[in-house]
Design an enzyme around this catalytic site. Structure first.
Site, PDB file in Angstrom:
ATOM      1  N   CYS A 112       0.849  -1.200   0.000  1.00 19.78           N
ATOM      2  CA  CYS A 112       0.000   0.000   0.000  1.00 19.78           C
ATOM      3  C   CYS A 112       0.887   1.254   0.000  1.00 19.78           C
ATOM      4  O   CYS A 112       1.592   1.506  -0.964  1.00 19.78           O
ATOM      5  CB  CYS A 112      -0.980  -0.032   1.169  1.00 19.78           C
ATOM      6  SG  CYS A 112      -2.348   1.157   0.975  1.00 19.78           S
ATOM      7  N   HIS A 154      -3.814  -4.694   0.066  1.00 18.05           N
ATOM      8  CA  HIS A 154      -3.298  -5.274   1.303  1.00 18.05           C
ATOM      9  C   HIS A 154      -3.398  -6.791   1.238  1.00 18.05           C
ATOM     10  O   HIS A 154      -4.481  -7.342   1.431  1.00 18.05           O
ATOM     11  CB  HIS A 154      -4.101  -4.768   2.504  1.00 18.05           C
ATOM     12  CG  HIS A 154      -3.863  -3.340   2.845  1.00 18.05           C
ATOM     13  ND1 HIS A 154      -2.845  -2.947   3.687  1.00 18.05           N
ATOM     14  CD2 HIS A 154      -4.506  -2.211   2.464  1.00 18.05           C
ATOM     15  CE1 HIS A 154      -2.873  -1.623   3.811  1.00 18.05           C
ATOM     16  NE2 HIS A 154      -3.865  -1.156   3.076  1.00 18.05           N
ATOM     17  N   GLU A 162      -2.473  -8.882   3.396  1.00 17.86           N
ATOM     18  CA  GLU A 162      -2.832  -9.398   4.723  1.00 17.86           C
ATOM     19  C   GLU A 162      -4.331  -9.302   4.996  1.00 17.86           C
ATOM     20  O   GLU A 162      -4.829  -9.889   5.960  1.00 17.86           O
ATOM     21  CB  GLU A 162      -2.035  -8.664   5.813  1.00 17.86           C
ATOM     22  CG  GLU A 162      -2.499  -7.261   6.134  1.00 17.86           C
ATOM     23  CD  GLU A 162      -2.017  -6.179   5.174  1.00 17.86           C
ATOM     24  OE1 GLU A 162      -2.226  -4.995   5.477  1.00 17.86           O
ATOM     25  OE2 GLU A 162      -1.426  -6.526   4.119  1.00 17.86           O
TER      26      GLU A 162
END
EC number: 4.3.2.10
Length: 218
Positions: free
Chosen positions: A88, A196, A198
């Protein structure tokens, strides 16, 4: 999508703590991908890592100011050919500069300049920030994106990377206009995702496993 990638154990990954970023969620994701992970606030701790993650949430100018002590260590690692993964804001910081710094009255904040280019704001009538799930279209081969073409990832951003060389774009996404979702340098060891991983479920885990495997193979 097949998410059975091994994530070779033994890859030592450091997550750079410069005061901005989802450190815990990134760390948990990397641990699920079988990495040996450390969060580090000392530039010297990058020296022995197999791979480096530069996370980030927030404004470009603030990110570059906070990460200032890491600039030389990150540049040295990239020059040595070690994997450097920006996420990001961390990806945007890999570029040379950003319109965001100008818009925030921060002047011409300098990026790491590891991938020449500038971060630009979405134009047109689309709602900003771009927030939610969107499809990835892989445009060239890179170890990071194996098995994710046509899959969906989670985005939250108002600016996106615009590399000077279109060949540095690895994957694109459409949000009123086509924009780079994944970029990489010529050597392939410096790369980033605008989304992202994650927070991107099975797709994100596959990308993190690809990253860990890439680091273990270097």
């Amino acid at each position: 999508m097949d998410t059975t990638g091994t994530g070779q154990r033994g890859a030592s990954i450091v997550v750079v703590d410069y005061g901005l970023g989802n450190l815990r969620s990134v760390t948990r994701g990397l641990e699920r991908a079988s990495a040996d992970v450390s969060i580090v606030g000392d530039p010297g701790a990058l020296d022995d890592a197999d791979g480096i993650v530069l996370p980030g949430v927030g404004a470009f100018g603030d990110g570059m100011e906070n990460a200032g002590p890491f600039r030389d260590a990150l540049t040295d690692a990239a020059d040595e050919g070690r994997p450097l993964f920006g996420i990001c804001l961390g990806m945007q910081m890999l570029l040379s500069s950003s319109e965001e710094a100008d818009h925030e009255g921060q002047g011409d904040a300098r990026g790491l300049d590891l991938i020449p280019g500038r971060n630009v704001r979405f134009t047109g009538t689309v709602k900003v920030p771009h927030m939610g799930w969107n499809e990835l279209a892989v445009t060239r081969d890179h170890p990071l994106v194996g098995g994710v073409d046509g899959e969906y990832a989670y985005f939250v951003h108002s600016y996106y990377a615009a590399p000077d060389d279109p060949g540095h774009v690895v994957a694109e996404t459409d949000y009123g206009e086509r924009f780079p979702a994944v970029v990489a340098n010529d050597a392939g060891n410096v790369f980033g995702t605008q989304f992202h991983p994650e927070k991107s479920g099975a797709t994100g885990l596959r990308i993190l496993r690809n990253f860990v495997d890439y680091c273990a193979d270097q």
